[in-house]
Design a protein around this motif. Structure first.
Motif, PDB file in Angstrom:
ATOM      1  N   SER A   1       0.827  -1.208   0.000  1.00  0.00           N
ATOM      2  CA  SER A   1       0.000   0.000   0.000  1.00  0.00           C
ATOM      3  C   SER A   1       0.860   1.257   0.000  1.00  0.00           C
ATOM      4  O   SER A   1       0.590   2.207  -0.732  1.00  0.00           O
ATOM      5  CB  SER A   1      -0.925   0.005   1.217  1.00  0.00           C
ATOM      6  OG  SER A   1      -1.817  -1.077   1.158  1.00  0.00           O
TER       7      SER A   1
ATOM      8  N   SER B   1       2.423   1.789  -3.444  1.00  0.00           N
ATOM      9  CA  SER B   1       1.481   1.475  -4.529  1.00  0.00           C
ATOM     10  C   SER B   1       1.682   2.345  -5.768  1.00  0.00           C
ATOM     11  O   SER B   1       1.390   1.905  -6.878  1.00  0.00           O
ATOM     12  CB  SER B   1       0.041   1.572  -4.035  1.00  0.00           C
ATOM     13  OG  SER B   1      -0.253   2.894  -3.650  1.00  0.00           O
ATOM     14  N   GLN B   2       2.193   3.555  -5.606  1.00  0.00           N
ATOM     15  CA  GLN B   2       2.385   4.409  -6.782  1.00  0.00           C
ATOM     16  C   GLN B   2       3.475   3.874  -7.703  1.00  0.00           C
ATOM     17  O   GLN B   2       3.561   4.263  -8.862  1.00  0.00           O
ATOM     18  CB  GLN B   2       2.679   5.861  -6.386  1.00  0.00           C
ATOM     19  CG  GLN B   2       4.025   6.079  -5.731  1.00  0.00           C
ATOM     20  CD  GLN B   2       3.945   6.083  -4.212  1.00  0.00           C
ATOM     21  OE1 GLN B   2       3.079   5.455  -3.623  1.00  0.00           O
ATOM     22  NE2 GLN B   2       4.846   6.790  -3.580  1.00  0.00           N
ATOM     23  N   TYR B   3       4.297   2.932  -7.211  1.00  0.00           N
ATOM     24  CA  TYR B   3       5.365   2.341  -8.021  1.00  0.00           C
ATOM     25  C   TYR B   3       5.006   0.936  -8.512  1.00  0.00           C
ATOM     26  O   TYR B   3       5.817   0.271  -9.133  1.00  0.00           O
ATOM     27  CB  TYR B   3       6.661   2.236  -7.209  1.00  0.00           C
ATOM     28  CG  TYR B   3       7.075   3.543  -6.570  1.00  0.00           C
ATOM     29  CD1 TYR B   3       7.562   4.597  -7.331  1.00  0.00           C
ATOM     30  CD2 TYR B   3       6.971   3.725  -5.193  1.00  0.00           C
ATOM     31  CE1 TYR B   3       7.945   5.789  -6.744  1.00  0.00           C
ATOM     32  CE2 TYR B   3       7.351   4.907  -4.598  1.00  0.00           C
ATOM     33  CZ  TYR B   3       7.837   5.938  -5.381  1.00  0.00           C
ATOM     34  OH  TYR B   3       8.206   7.113  -4.797  1.00  0.00           O
ATOM     35  N   LYS B   4       3.810   0.484  -8.206  1.00  0.00           N
ATOM     36  CA  LYS B   4       3.419  -0.902  -8.462  1.00  0.00           C
ATOM     37  C   LYS B   4       3.434  -1.250  -9.952  1.00  0.00           C
ATOM     38  O   LYS B   4       2.969  -0.487 -10.787  1.00  0.00           O
ATOM     39  CB  LYS B   4       2.020  -1.166  -7.929  1.00  0.00           C
ATOM     40  CG  LYS B   4       1.597  -2.622  -8.048  1.00  0.00           C
ATOM     41  CD  LYS B   4       0.144  -2.871  -7.720  1.00  0.00           C
ATOM     42  CE  LYS B   4      -0.214  -2.555  -6.319  1.00  0.00           C
ATOM     43  NZ  LYS B   4      -1.569  -2.988  -5.952  1.00  0.00           N
TER      44      LYS B   4
END
Length: 148
Positions: free
Chosen positions: A91, A94-97
């Motif tokens: 979480s 998450s912006q790098y997922k």
């Protein structure tokens, strides 16, 4: 796998996380990854980071946010189970997922690993136990408690 003769990651490039992994262990790992020095082209990888405890995960995120300002050229991969995608680390990052599936056929992956894990001169080595003089092996069973 795009460079078959490149060596596999070394012990300092991989952190296998468990619920018992401490914040200090992850902190040392992140410092190796994020603080500039003569690292070369190493790719640092945290495996099963979703298994870290909440307190450790929170401290890891804080340390990452602090240390990433020292270098913009770090190479860090965090692997998590898709079954635990709502735990703290997935979480928080998450912006790098990136959803990933193996891009190579199983046979090609096995051949690549055999190239790197085969003992060159099998002389009184434990590798003689495994098929093809491999220095690693996987023993598995569908039944529990069969003496593995």
């Amino acid at each position: 796998m795009s460079s078959p003769n490149e060596p596999l990651p070394t012990y300092d490039e991989v952190l296998l996380c468990t619920p018992q992994t401490t914040a200090e262990q992850v902190g040392l790992f992140l410092r190796r990854c994020l603080i500039p020095c003569n690292r070369g082209e190493k790719i640092y990888t945290m495996l099963y980071a979703d298994e870290l405890s909440y307190d450790v995960s929170r401290r890891v995120e804080e340390l990452f946010q602090h240390l990433r300002h020292y270098s913009s050229s770090y190479r860090l991969v965090i692997l998590c189970s898709c079954e635990r995608e709502h735990s703290y680390i997935p979480s928080a990052f998450s912006q790098y997922k990136v959803h990933m599936t193996p891009q190579r056929p199983l046979a090609e992956i096995q051949q690549y690993l055999q190239h790197h894990y085969r003992v060159a001169q099998p002389s009184s080595s434990a590798a003689s136990v495994f098929k093809g003089n491999m220095c690693v092996g996987i023993v598995s069973s569908k039944r529990a408690g069969v003496g593995k």
